[in-house]
Structure formats: structure tokens, C-alpha cells
Design an enzyme around this catalytic site. Sequence first.
Site, short mmCIF file in Angstrom:
data_model
loop_
_atom_site.label_atom_id
_atom_site.label_comp_id
_atom_site.label_asym_id
_atom_site.label_seq_id
_atom_site.Cartn_x
_atom_site.Cartn_y
_atom_site.Cartn_z
N VAL A 172 0.87 -1.18 0.00
CA VAL A 172 0.00 0.00 0.00
C VAL A 172 0.90 1.23 0.00
O VAL A 172 1.72 1.41 0.91
CB VAL A 172 -0.93 0.04 1.23
CG1 VAL A 172 -1.79 1.30 1.19
CG2 VAL A 172 -1.81 -1.20 1.29
N ASN A 223 -1.93 4.37 -3.97
CA ASN A 223 -2.72 5.42 -3.36
C ASN A 223 -1.98 6.75 -3.26
O ASN A 223 -2.61 7.80 -3.16
CB ASN A 223 -3.16 4.96 -1.96
CG ASN A 223 -3.84 6.03 -1.17
OD1 ASN A 223 -4.95 6.45 -1.49
ND2 ASN A 223 -3.16 6.52 -0.12
N SER A 250 -8.10 6.55 -8.09
CA SER A 250 -8.33 7.59 -9.09
C SER A 250 -8.99 8.80 -8.43
O SER A 250 -8.79 9.07 -7.25
CB SER A 250 -9.19 7.02 -10.22
OG SER A 250 -9.37 7.97 -11.25
N TYR A 267 -3.45 17.67 -11.58
CA TYR A 267 -3.98 16.55 -10.81
C TYR A 267 -4.99 15.73 -11.63
O TYR A 267 -4.90 14.50 -11.70
CB TYR A 267 -4.65 17.07 -9.54
CG TYR A 267 -5.24 16.00 -8.65
CD1 TYR A 267 -4.43 15.25 -7.81
CD2 TYR A 267 -6.61 15.75 -8.65
CE1 TYR A 267 -4.97 14.27 -6.98
CE2 TYR A 267 -7.16 14.78 -7.83
CZ TYR A 267 -6.33 14.03 -7.00
OH TYR A 267 -6.87 13.06 -6.19
N LYS A 300 -4.75 11.71 -13.00
CA LYS A 300 -5.70 10.66 -12.63
C LYS A 300 -6.35 10.06 -13.88
O LYS A 300 -6.68 8.86 -13.92
CB LYS A 300 -6.75 11.21 -11.67
CG LYS A 300 -6.18 11.54 -10.30
CD LYS A 300 -5.54 10.33 -9.64
CE LYS A 300 -5.03 10.59 -8.25
NZ LYS A 300 -4.45 9.39 -7.60
N THR A 336 -10.24 14.37 4.48
CA THR A 336 -8.79 14.15 4.58
C THR A 336 -8.05 15.47 4.53
O THR A 336 -8.64 16.54 4.35
CB THR A 336 -8.31 13.26 3.41
OG1 THR A 336 -8.55 13.96 2.17
CG2 THR A 336 -9.02 11.93 3.39
#
Length: 293
Positions: free
Chosen positions: A47, A125, A176, A190, A194, A223
Site C-alpha cells: 500500500v 494510493n 483515481s 492533478y 488521474k 482528509t
Amino acid sequence: MIHLFKGLVQIRRISEKSLAIELCGYQQDLTSITFITNLLGMPVVIVTGASRGMGAAMARKLLSAPISAKVVLVARTAEPLKAFADEFPGQVAYLSGDISKDETNVDAVKLAISKFGALDGIVFNAAILDPISAVAKADSAAWKKLYDINFFSMLPALREAIPHLKASKGKVIFVSSGASHHYFYGWGAYGSSKAATDHLAATLAAEEPDIFTFSLDPGVMDTNMQIALRETHGTEMKPSEHERFLSLKTDNALSPPSLPGGVAINLLLKAPKELSGKTLRFSDEKLAEFVDK
């Protein structure tokens, strides 16, 4: 003694650091539990971006019962990764470093193999949001830095991992974003990174049919990225779009990272082959069975 497969396999401890495995009458001494990780059903997963947010949520789900996976955690900051290793002894290997460097990503795969003897999956991620600015003001160096982290970091990891993932019939989950197909003012770097990620997932599925791939849009989560959007980037966005992100927080409309994170890990563990190469939002009805109840 552990009995598996209706008695065909027996694993018994013969000393503090040694196990014996008997398979249809054949006995082999093992000096490490590494070699029976897959036999006992404990997946080995890498991860990236695992120190916080969705990455940390996915790491915790993987490490906790009933999955109890062996996990290689990768991030820039070592302290949160060490905390996982302390909490889940014997299940964690970790690597702190600059993920924009090829060697960091190659070393993560090598660590999984050397520590746990196999590789069953990767969750990509790690990502950054900056720079946010109109194309007319684009800083090429800043765009390249973002692409090195958000996109190009995955290529050396995949190159190193593909033989192991083919052997294990493994899975790769790409994180994504809705920005890959919805335009936001100033999000060119960004969003395009993606979109490239989505295409990479589809390409890998076509080229490597023995490896499952999926690109997951995790929606809008509570987040640090959202904090940055509300507190730092308002002047670089359209006022109406900035207001939307402010309202998502005040209206309590942000998902906890564990919600899309749970979908990602459930896909990693049990997704059907027909979903390989697809890109979907975590809340899509096609993924309803993968939402933690």
C-alpha cells in the site's frame, strides 16, 4: 498442529523457530513462516501513501482480523508506518522514502518478496494535489513533480511486480479521482494525472489478463487534501467551486476514508474478473456488494 485441506496438509511446530509441513506424506522443514504465508491464506499486499487518510484506513483494514494480511507500507513519513508495525507485529514491513524515485518503488516490491515470500496485490494510493493553477500560469517543473508522484512512480513498481503478480493471479487497485473526468478550474495537473491512471489500469488489464486491475474513484473524503482545498487553495479556484468544498464540510457531506478504503480492499480480495480494467466511483451500484456493512 494446524490441519488444512481436509488433512492433506499438516503444519506442526517442531521448535521455537521451525515448522514442519507435511503434504501427502512429504515433509519439509521450514525456518520461517514466510514460506507458508499464502498456504495459510494471508495475502501479501503493498500500500503506497499509507501514513494517513485513505491509505492508513486501507492498511488498517488489511492488517486487522479477519484479513490479517502481510503488508508492505510505503510513505514519506516513517513514524505512522512504524506505529502500524508495532501494533501488528510480524505483519508489517515498511519503507519510508521519496516515491518519485524509481528505486523506492522497486525496493517496495523487493521488500515484499524478501520479507513475506510473495506478492498478491498492490494499492497505488500515493498522490499530491499541487499545483493548482490555470494552464496559462502552468509551472512545468511543478507539473512534472506531480506526475512523478501521481503517475510515473507506478511504472517501476509494476515492472518489478508483474512477474510476481502473474504467479499469484494478483490484483492492482489504482486510486483515481472524479477529477479524472470532471473539470475543475486549475486542476489540470492533478486531473490529467488521474485520467492517465485510469488509462494505465485499463492498459494493464488488456496486456496482463492474469492480473486483475481496477481504478477506483473514492469520492470526496474528509482528509488533509480537503483541508488544503478549503484553507490554502481558495484564491486559485473559482469562487463557486471553492464554496462547494467549504459547504461539503459544513454540511457533513464528506465520506470517512474508511468507506471508499473498504471498497478498495474488498475489491482487492474478491473482485470478479469481469470488473478488471474498469474505472468506477466507490458508490456506484455495481460496487454495492463491496461496501462494508
